[in-house]
Motif scaffolding. Structure first.
Motif, short mmCIF file in Angstrom:
data_model
loop_
_atom_site.label_atom_id
_atom_site.label_comp_id
_atom_site.label_asym_id
_atom_site.label_seq_id
_atom_site.Cartn_x
_atom_site.Cartn_y
_atom_site.Cartn_z
N ASN A 41 0.82 -1.22 0.00
CA ASN A 41 0.00 0.00 0.00
C ASN A 41 0.85 1.26 0.00
N LYS A 42 1.91 1.25 -0.80
CA LYS A 42 2.80 2.41 -0.84
C LYS A 42 2.78 3.11 -2.20
N ARG A 43 1.68 2.99 -2.92
CA ARG A 43 1.61 3.71 -4.19
C ARG A 43 1.58 5.20 -3.90
N PRO A 44 2.41 5.97 -4.63
CA PRO A 44 2.46 7.42 -4.39
C PRO A 44 1.08 8.06 -4.55
N VAL A 45 0.73 8.91 -3.60
CA VAL A 45 -0.60 9.53 -3.60
C VAL A 45 -0.75 10.61 -4.66
N GLU A 46 0.38 11.13 -5.18
CA GLU A 46 0.29 12.21 -6.17
C GLU A 46 -0.14 11.71 -7.55
N GLU A 47 -0.31 10.40 -7.72
CA GLU A 47 -0.66 9.86 -9.02
C GLU A 47 -1.92 8.99 -8.97
N PRO A 48 -2.98 9.41 -8.30
CA PRO A 48 -4.14 8.53 -8.15
C PRO A 48 -4.90 8.29 -9.44
N ASP A 49 -4.80 9.20 -10.42
CA ASP A 49 -5.59 9.08 -11.63
C ASP A 49 -4.89 8.33 -12.77
N LEU A 50 -3.66 7.95 -12.56
CA LEU A 50 -2.94 7.24 -13.62
C LEU A 50 -3.37 5.77 -13.66
N SER A 51 -3.57 5.28 -14.88
CA SER A 51 -3.85 3.85 -15.03
C SER A 51 -2.55 3.08 -14.75
N VAL A 52 -2.68 1.78 -14.60
CA VAL A 52 -1.49 0.95 -14.37
C VAL A 52 -0.52 1.13 -15.54
N ARG A 53 -1.03 1.11 -16.74
CA ARG A 53 -0.16 1.26 -17.93
C ARG A 53 0.52 2.62 -17.95
N GLU A 54 -0.23 3.70 -17.67
CA GLU A 54 0.35 5.04 -17.67
C GLU A 54 1.44 5.16 -16.60
N ARG A 55 1.17 4.61 -15.44
CA ARG A 55 2.17 4.65 -14.36
C ARG A 55 3.40 3.83 -14.74
N PHE A 56 3.16 2.66 -15.31
CA PHE A 56 4.28 1.81 -15.74
C PHE A 56 5.15 2.56 -16.75
N GLU A 57 4.53 3.16 -17.76
CA GLU A 57 5.30 3.87 -18.78
C GLU A 57 6.05 5.06 -18.20
N LYS A 58 5.44 5.76 -17.26
CA LYS A 58 6.09 6.90 -16.62
C LYS A 58 7.31 6.43 -15.81
N LEU A 59 7.13 5.37 -15.03
CA LEU A 59 8.24 4.85 -14.24
C LEU A 59 9.35 4.28 -15.12
N LEU A 60 8.96 3.62 -16.21
CA LEU A 60 9.95 3.05 -17.13
C LEU A 60 10.78 4.16 -17.76
N LYS A 61 10.12 5.21 -18.23
CA LYS A 61 10.84 6.33 -18.84
C LYS A 61 11.79 6.97 -17.83
N ARG A 62 11.33 7.18 -16.63
CA ARG A 62 12.17 7.79 -15.59
C ARG A 62 13.38 6.90 -15.29
N TYR A 63 13.13 5.60 -15.17
CA TYR A 63 14.23 4.66 -14.87
C TYR A 63 15.29 4.67 -15.98
N LEU A 64 14.83 4.60 -17.23
CA LEU A 64 15.77 4.59 -18.35
C LEU A 64 16.54 5.90 -18.44
N ASP A 65 15.85 7.02 -18.22
CA ASP A 65 16.53 8.32 -18.23
C ASP A 65 17.60 8.39 -17.14
N GLU A 66 17.26 7.92 -15.94
CA GLU A 66 18.20 8.00 -14.82
C GLU A 66 19.38 7.05 -14.97
N HIS A 67 19.13 5.84 -15.48
CA HIS A 67 20.18 4.83 -15.51
C HIS A 67 20.95 4.75 -16.83
#
Length: 200
Positions: free
Chosen positions: A167-193
């Protein structure tokens, strides 16, 4: 890094190579180093294998056996290695029209095309060699990009499962679908790494 890390830099190697010796040895070395990098990314204990001491074609076979490279590319990688060995044993080698035609035929005989249609018109030995090495390098570059994306997707999926279970999903993103959140996290991860987004 002292070898080209992307296809643009690899193309620069072609422009800067004054002769066959430089073109072949540097191209082969760059492809070999990319094979090592991809295997290090894919294998959890790659260091234990001492990949630098493993033959070029055995590295290809490892990568193909793991599904990282298409196995039908083996004749091309074998030819890359053969050309390199020939030049390494005779740095003054020239490629005859017959040898150039043989290399060209290997490139044109793939079931899945690896060269553009207009390659059939190419006759200059240097252009044929550059094409051979470009096919090897770019196929490796694309395969490594796919591997990086798959590994990042796995990491992000695990992160999202952990968040859901705790139950630690960030509260600032309640309206994102699972796919939208996945794509956002993936992009961030690839940019950072990896310093850029890799297209999935």
């Amino acid at each position: 890094m002292s070898f080209p890390i992307n296809s643009t830099q690899f193309e620069g190697l072609f422009r800067d190579a004054p002769d066959y010796l430089s073109l072949v040895v540097k191209s082969h070395y760059s492809i070999d180093q990319h094979l090592i990098l991809m295997l290090q990314d894919a294998l959890p204990k790659a260091d234990a294998l001492e990949l630098g001491r493993v033959s070029f074609l055995l590295k290809f076979d490892f990568a193909a056996g793991m599904g990282l490279l298409r196995s039908d590319l083996r004749p091309i990688f074998a030819l890359i290695d053969t050309v390199r060995n020939r030049v390494a044993h005779n740095p003054y080698v020239e490629f005859s029209p017959k040898e150039s035609t043989e290399i060209k035929n290997v490139l044109l005989s793939r079931v899945s095309p690896v060269v553009p249609d207009d390659f059939r018109k190419v006759t200059e030995a240097r252009n044929i060699l550059e094409t051979l090495f470009a096919v090897g390098f770019i196929n490796l570059e694309v395969a490594r990009e796919r591997l990086i994306v798959r590994m990042a997707e796995s990491r992000i999926t695990n992160q999202m499962v952990h968040e859901a279970l705790s139950n630690k999903r960030p509260v600032e993103e309640p309206d994102l679908s699972v796919r939208e959140r996945f794509e956002k996290l993936l992009k961030r991860y690839l940019d950072e790494h990896y310093g850029r987004s890799v297209s999935a």
